[in-house]
Design an enzyme around this catalytic site. Structure first.
Site, PDB file in Angstrom:
ATOM      1  N   HIS A  99      29.809   0.778  60.137  1.00 59.79           N
ATOM      2  CA  HIS A  99      28.416   0.536  59.765  1.00 59.79           C
ATOM      3  C   HIS A  99      28.049  -0.892  60.189  1.00 59.79           C
ATOM      4  O   HIS A  99      28.897  -1.798  60.135  1.00 59.79           O
ATOM      5  CB  HIS A  99      28.233   0.703  58.255  1.00 59.79           C
ATOM      6  CG  HIS A  99      26.790   0.658  57.854  1.00 59.79           C
ATOM      7  ND1 HIS A  99      26.113  -0.519  57.705  1.00 59.79           N
ATOM      8  CD2 HIS A  99      25.905   1.653  57.606  1.00 59.79           C
ATOM      9  CE1 HIS A  99      24.850  -0.251  57.370  1.00 59.79           C
ATOM     10  NE2 HIS A  99      24.697   1.064  57.301  1.00 59.79           N
ATOM     11  N   SER A 216      15.799   3.192  57.693  1.00 58.99           N
ATOM     12  CA  SER A 216      14.529   3.410  56.973  1.00 58.99           C
ATOM     13  C   SER A 216      14.031   4.851  57.039  1.00 58.99           C
ATOM     14  O   SER A 216      12.830   5.094  57.175  1.00 58.99           O
ATOM     15  CB  SER A 216      13.459   2.440  57.465  1.00 58.99           C
ATOM     16  OG  SER A 216      13.872   1.100  57.218  1.00 58.99           O
ATOM     17  N   GLY A 237      19.950   5.227  53.683  1.00 56.21           N
ATOM     18  CA  GLY A 237      20.371   4.181  52.748  1.00 56.21           C
ATOM     19  C   GLY A 237      19.485   4.178  51.517  1.00 56.21           C
ATOM     20  O   GLY A 237      19.610   5.004  50.624  1.00 56.21           O
TER      21      GLY A 237
HETATM   22  P1  PGA Z   1      18.262   2.346  55.133  1.00 55.70           P
HETATM   23  O1  PGA Z   1      19.815   2.231  55.495  1.00 55.70           O
HETATM   24  O2  PGA Z   1      17.929   3.826  55.070  1.00 55.70           O
HETATM   25  O3  PGA Z   1      18.102   1.679  53.816  1.00 55.70           O
HETATM   26  O4  PGA Z   1      17.511   1.668  56.233  1.00 55.70           O
HETATM   27  C1  PGA Z   1      20.427   3.087  56.424  1.00 55.70           C
HETATM   28  C2  PGA Z   1      21.886   2.736  56.590  1.00 55.70           C
HETATM   29  O5  PGA Z   1      22.215   1.544  56.556  1.00 55.70           O
HETATM   30  O6  PGA Z   1      22.746   3.609  56.755  1.00 55.70           O
END
Ligand code: PGA
Length: 254
Positions: A99, A216, A237
């Site tokens: 990640h 996001s 996330g």
């Molecule tokens: P986010 O994170 O949906 O909060 O942008 C995605 C991720 O880091 O896997």
């Protein structure tokens, strides 16, 4: 042929008590038909895995369990680390590897990610290998060079059979936790690029590897992303912490 996969990456959120409630609430909001269309996975922090596993098993839920990280050795003097074998014993199905937060905050290299991917497979689980470019790299038109090399180095030495089972998450770093999503077209193009990279190295395995988009993802943008031929799901996330919004993402066609 490829089953869609929506995975929630809880990051460093939720105690083991919160996790029990989150898994239960999520399960109340999903129907058997949802699990037929989409594989649903949650990735709680290490300390909540055992509780999440217990709820999933005792309530016979079809929610899969993922971990966010592991080390690549089986055991040894590695204070603070957790091995793939330890996770496999908790009925963990998926482990996120590489990640961008692990790469940026904890200095994980492509070589580390490659070792982890191999170790996760060796322990009988499926890696979700992440790749993605920074905002600067995008502005300098280095997106394909960056993502291409992460995919190539991450998959080095794997067999085509392993690659066919793998999950790759394309997550542009500038879109993670920022509310800025890649447009469905850009995300779709990059997921096609990733699949083409896999095809160059591993041939037909590219038809089976699942490529997710992350960054996001919200109930309001998931349908457009899922409409893209090469996007097989999402790594979510922030929006996965709220069972209502995560369930809406899982049921993106409604
Ligand atoms: P986010 O994170 O949906 O909060 O942008 C995605 C991720 O880091 O896997």
């Amino acid at each position: 042929m490829r089953k869609d996969l929506i995975a929630g990456n809880w990051k460093m959120h939720s105690t083991h008590l919160d996790a029990i409630q989150m898994v239960q609430k999520l399960s109340y909001r999903l129907d058997p038909g949802d699990y037929e269309r989409v594989e649903v996975v949650v990735c709680p922090p290490f300390t909540a895995l055992r509780s999440a596993q217990t709820v999933i098993e005792s309530d016979n839920l079809q929610i899969g369990l993922g971990a966010q990280h592991c080390f690549y050795e089986e055991q040894g003097a590695y204070t603070g680390e957790v091995s793939p074998q330890m996770l496999a014993k908790l009925s963990v199905d998926y482990v996120i590897a590489g990640h961008s937060e692990r790469r940026q905050v904890f200095g994980e290299t492509d070589e580390d990610v490659n070792k982890k991917v191999k170790a996760i497979f060796a322990a009988g689980m499926t890696p979700i290998m992440c790749c993605g470019e920074t905002e600067e790299e995008r502005e300098e038109e280095m997106t394909e060079a960056k993502v291409g090399s992460q995919v190539r180095l991450g998959l080095q030495g794997l067999t085509a059979d392993q690659v066919a089972k793998l999950v790759i998450a394309y997550e542009p770093i500038w879109a993670i936790g920022t509310g800025k999503t890649a447009s469905a077209d850009d995300a779709g193009d990059m997921c096609t690029f990733v699949r083409n990279m896999v095809a160059e190295q591993f041939g037909e395995a590219a038809d089976s590897v699942r490529v997710l988009y992350g960054g996001s993802v919200k109930p309001g943008n998931i349908a457009g992303l899922m409409a893209k031929r090469d996007i097989d799901g999402a790594l979510v996330g922030g929006a996965s912490l709220d069972p209502d919004s995560f369930a809406s993402i899982v049921r993106y066609w409604m």
